[in-house]
Enzyme design. Sequence first.
Site, PDB file in Angstrom:
ATOM      1  N   ASP A  38      35.145  31.783  42.841  1.00 18.54           N
ATOM      2  CA  ASP A  38      34.047  32.383  42.760  1.00 18.54           C
ATOM      3  C   ASP A  38      32.649  31.380  42.654  1.00 18.54           C
ATOM      4  O   ASP A  38      33.034  30.164  42.071  1.00 18.54           O
ATOM      5  CB  ASP A  38      33.837  33.383  41.621  1.00 18.54           C
ATOM      6  CG  ASP A  38      33.045  34.507  41.836  1.00 18.54           C
ATOM      7  OD1 ASP A  38      33.844  35.623  41.899  1.00 18.54           O
ATOM      8  OD2 ASP A  38      31.742  34.550  41.751  1.00 18.54           O
ATOM      9  N   ASP A  67      31.159  28.185  46.402  1.00 18.17           N
ATOM     10  CA  ASP A  67      30.085  29.191  46.962  1.00 18.17           C
ATOM     11  C   ASP A  67      30.340  29.243  48.464  1.00 18.17           C
ATOM     12  O   ASP A  67      30.092  28.254  49.075  1.00 18.17           O
ATOM     13  CB  ASP A  67      28.606  28.700  46.540  1.00 18.17           C
ATOM     14  CG  ASP A  67      27.468  29.385  47.162  1.00 18.17           C
ATOM     15  OD1 ASP A  67      27.814  30.198  48.066  1.00 18.17           O
ATOM     16  OD2 ASP A  67      26.328  29.009  46.884  1.00 18.17           O
ATOM     17  N   ASN A  94      36.933  37.925  50.118  1.00 16.87           N
ATOM     18  CA  ASN A  94      36.499  39.239  49.532  1.00 16.87           C
ATOM     19  C   ASN A  94      35.078  38.987  48.816  1.00 16.87           C
ATOM     20  O   ASN A  94      34.544  40.028  48.489  1.00 16.87           O
ATOM     21  CB  ASN A  94      37.671  39.756  48.455  1.00 16.87           C
ATOM     22  CG  ASN A  94      37.048  40.587  47.356  1.00 16.87           C
ATOM     23  OD1 ASN A  94      37.179  41.765  47.743  1.00 16.87           O
ATOM     24  ND2 ASN A  94      36.548  40.205  46.308  1.00 16.87           N
ATOM     25  N   TYR A 163      23.793  45.448  54.981  1.00 20.82           N
ATOM     26  CA  TYR A 163      25.186  45.291  54.634  1.00 20.82           C
ATOM     27  C   TYR A 163      26.112  45.930  55.484  1.00 20.82           C
ATOM     28  O   TYR A 163      27.132  45.512  55.804  1.00 20.82           O
ATOM     29  CB  TYR A 163      25.199  46.010  53.030  1.00 20.82           C
ATOM     30  CG  TYR A 163      26.568  46.301  52.573  1.00 20.82           C
ATOM     31  CD1 TYR A 163      27.166  45.055  51.809  1.00 20.82           C
ATOM     32  CD2 TYR A 163      27.329  47.493  52.744  1.00 20.82           C
ATOM     33  CE1 TYR A 163      28.249  45.588  51.257  1.00 20.82           C
ATOM     34  CE2 TYR A 163      28.676  47.637  51.995  1.00 20.82           C
ATOM     35  CZ  TYR A 163      28.979  46.607  51.145  1.00 20.82           C
ATOM     36  OH  TYR A 163      30.324  46.444  50.944  1.00 20.82           O
ATOM     37  N   LYS A 167      29.435  43.964  57.636  1.00 23.05           N
ATOM     38  CA  LYS A 167      30.847  44.477  57.284  1.00 23.05           C
ATOM     39  C   LYS A 167      31.332  44.916  58.796  1.00 23.05           C
ATOM     40  O   LYS A 167      32.748  44.455  59.019  1.00 23.05           O
ATOM     41  CB  LYS A 167      30.894  45.606  56.454  1.00 23.05           C
ATOM     42  CG  LYS A 167      30.452  45.314  54.966  1.00 23.05           C
ATOM     43  CD  LYS A 167      31.743  44.471  54.240  1.00 23.05           C
ATOM     44  CE  LYS A 167      31.496  44.092  53.040  1.00 23.05           C
ATOM     45  NZ  LYS A 167      32.412  43.146  52.486  1.00 23.05           N
ATOM     46  N   THR A 198      32.562  49.055  40.496  1.00 24.53           N
ATOM     47  CA  THR A 198      32.734  47.991  40.076  1.00 24.53           C
ATOM     48  C   THR A 198      31.293  47.541  39.969  1.00 24.53           C
ATOM     49  O   THR A 198      30.453  48.273  39.921  1.00 24.53           O
ATOM     50  CB  THR A 198      33.248  46.865  41.195  1.00 24.53           C
ATOM     51  OG1 THR A 198      32.074  46.740  42.089  1.00 24.53           O
ATOM     52  CG2 THR A 198      34.485  47.295  41.902  1.00 24.53           C
TER      53      THR A 198
HETATM   54  N1  LIG Z   1      32.555  48.664  45.310  1.00 24.66           N
HETATM   55  C1  LIG Z   1      32.654  48.881  46.364  1.00 24.66           C
HETATM   56  O1  LIG Z   1      32.343  50.285  46.426  1.00 24.66           O
HETATM   57  C2  LIG Z   1      33.129  48.395  47.689  1.00 24.66           C
HETATM   58  C3  LIG Z   1      33.543  49.049  48.663  1.00 24.66           C
HETATM   59  C4  LIG Z   1      33.559  48.607  49.935  1.00 24.66           C
HETATM   60  C5  LIG Z   1      33.780  47.192  50.102  1.00 24.66           C
HETATM   61  N2  LIG Z   1      33.478  46.303  48.760  1.00 24.66           N
HETATM   62  C6  LIG Z   1      33.542  44.997  49.107  1.00 24.66           C
HETATM   63  O2  LIG Z   1      34.486  44.703  48.020  1.00 24.66           O
HETATM   64  C7  LIG Z   1      33.979  43.004  47.920  1.00 24.66           C
HETATM   65  C8  LIG Z   1      34.087  43.058  46.307  1.00 24.66           C
HETATM   66  O3  LIG Z   1      33.145  43.775  45.864  1.00 24.66           O
HETATM   67  P1  LIG Z   1      33.224  44.352  44.464  1.00 24.66           P
HETATM   68  O4  LIG Z   1      32.944  45.556  44.406  1.00 24.66           O
HETATM   69  O5  LIG Z   1      34.376  43.838  43.780  1.00 24.66           O
HETATM   70  O6  LIG Z   1      31.956  43.400  44.017  1.00 24.66           O
HETATM   71  P2  LIG Z   1      31.627  42.642  42.431  1.00 24.66           P
HETATM   72  O7  LIG Z   1      30.165  42.359  42.459  1.00 24.66           O
HETATM   73  O8  LIG Z   1      32.072  43.065  41.384  1.00 24.66           O
HETATM   74  O9  LIG Z   1      32.102  41.130  42.884  1.00 24.66           O
HETATM   75  C9  LIG Z   1      31.828  40.205  43.858  1.00 24.66           C
HETATM   76  C10 LIG Z   1      32.283  38.882  43.503  1.00 24.66           C
HETATM   77  O10 LIG Z   1      31.947  37.924  44.609  1.00 24.66           O
HETATM   78  C11 LIG Z   1      30.972  36.964  44.143  1.00 24.66           C
HETATM   79  N3  LIG Z   1      30.141  36.347  44.883  1.00 24.66           N
HETATM   80  C12 LIG Z   1      28.984  36.632  45.552  1.00 24.66           C
HETATM   81  N4  LIG Z   1      28.585  35.798  46.314  1.00 24.66           N
HETATM   82  C13 LIG Z   1      29.324  34.938  46.243  1.00 24.66           C
HETATM   83  C14 LIG Z   1      29.280  33.517  47.143  1.00 24.66           C
HETATM   84  N5  LIG Z   1      28.205  33.306  47.757  1.00 24.66           N
HETATM   85  N6  LIG Z   1      30.189  32.867  46.719  1.00 24.66           N
HETATM   86  C15 LIG Z   1      31.324  32.952  45.996  1.00 24.66           C
HETATM   87  N7  LIG Z   1      31.480  34.323  45.445  1.00 24.66           N
HETATM   88  C16 LIG Z   1      30.462  35.134  45.491  1.00 24.66           C
HETATM   89  C17 LIG Z   1      30.350  37.407  42.625  1.00 24.66           C
HETATM   90  O11 LIG Z   1      29.981  36.308  41.924  1.00 24.66           O
HETATM   91  C18 LIG Z   1      31.096  38.334  42.309  1.00 24.66           C
HETATM   92  O12 LIG Z   1      32.060  37.852  41.402  1.00 24.66           O
HETATM   93  C19 LIG Z   1      32.683  42.854  48.630  1.00 24.66           C
HETATM   94  O13 LIG Z   1      32.945  42.332  49.809  1.00 24.66           O
HETATM   95  C20 LIG Z   1      32.264  44.356  48.777  1.00 24.66           C
HETATM   96  O14 LIG Z   1      31.394  44.521  49.873  1.00 24.66           O
HETATM   97  C21 LIG Z   1      33.080  46.951  47.671  1.00 24.66           C
END
Ligand SMILES: NC(=O)c1ccc[n+]([C@@H]2O[C@H](COP(=O)([O-])OP(=O)(O)OC[C@H]3O[C@@H](n4cnc5c(N)ncnc54)[C@H](O)[C@@H]3O)[C@@H](O)[C@H]2O)c1
Length: 258
Positions: A38, A67, A94, A163, A167, A198
């Site tokens: 992360d 990153d 992810n 977004y 995706k 989340t």
């Molecule tokens: N939460 C939802 O409803 C949902 C639904 C569908 C898809 N998603 C996808 O699931 C994945 C995880 O999302 P989440 O809900 O757990 O979000 P979250 O914000 O809880 O976690 C995302 C993580 O990604 C890290 N991150 C962001 N930019 C980064 C970078 N440049 N380099 C490294 N790390 C980075 C952040 O620091 C964070 O720890 C994402 O791709 C999101 O688009 C989420």
Amino acid sequence: MTDRLTGKKILVTGAASGIGRQVATRFVAEGARVAFADRDQPGAATAAQAALEAAGAGAEALAIDMDITDEQSVTAAYAAVADRGWTLDVVVANAGVQLFGRDAKAADLDLDVWKATVDVNLTGTFLTVKHAVRGFVEHGGGSLILTGSPTGLNGEGQDFTAYSTTKAGIHGMARTVAAAYAGQGVRANVVVPGYTETPLVTTISGDPSSRAAIVSRTPLGRPGRPEDVEGIMVYLASDESSFATGAIFRVDGGMTSL
Ligand SMILES: NC(=O)c1ccc[n+]([C@@H]2O[C@H](COP(=O)([O-])OP(=O)(O)OC[C@H]3O[C@@H](n4cnc5c(N)ncnc54)[C@H](O)[C@@H]3O)[C@@H](O)[C@H]2O)c1
């Protein structure tokens, strides 16, 4: 737990929070050695430590500073894992962002917001995939898992052009990589979580009417939890999925069936 991943070495991006943290923690519990990657280094360290403590003796996890928008950071992260003596079997791309309040319908979307979203979700996922595939090809194969979204499949993301477009791009990237590298033992699949509570989605979860609206578009009638996607991730990380590639696995409460 069933030790379904004993012997596997896995890197998960976005593992400091939300879905990535939950999945990486489950991988540790299933016997894998897991790199929690992360850009939030303290968050990744806390998550890896908590996973180790929960899994008990013999578990292995480490936190990696990564990153995904910075190619040097990505290559350094993979090098740090290699230095540990781990040859990765699985990478979960992810990490992602959704710029609530700024992402918008196309005619109202600022270029800066578009670029910031593409930079992480699409370019960052590409860099994660590029260097994962290089390693996989060198070592005889591997499984890539990309986190997609309902917004890349139907009109769910109509208010979030940047977004949703990124995706959809991730879904296409998985198909392309799956076709290009199948002969070299590389598999690539997409997991589509539904609305999952989340830190990413506090704009929705913190607003009762927005939350009720999105749940009303979820046939199973409740928000998703990060643990809802663990099972499919374990399957795709394990050899049980050895004939699955180029596919989209939806764990969305039925959202994209509407
Ligand atoms: N939460 C939802 O409803 C949902 C639904 C569908 C898809 N998603 C996808 O699931 C994945 C995880 O999302 P989440 O809900 O757990 O979000 P979250 O914000 O809880 O976690 C995302 C993580 O990604 C890290 N991150 C962001 N930019 C980064 C970078 N440049 N380099 C490294 N790390 C980075 C952040 O620091 C964070 O720890 C994402 O791709 C999101 O688009 C989420």
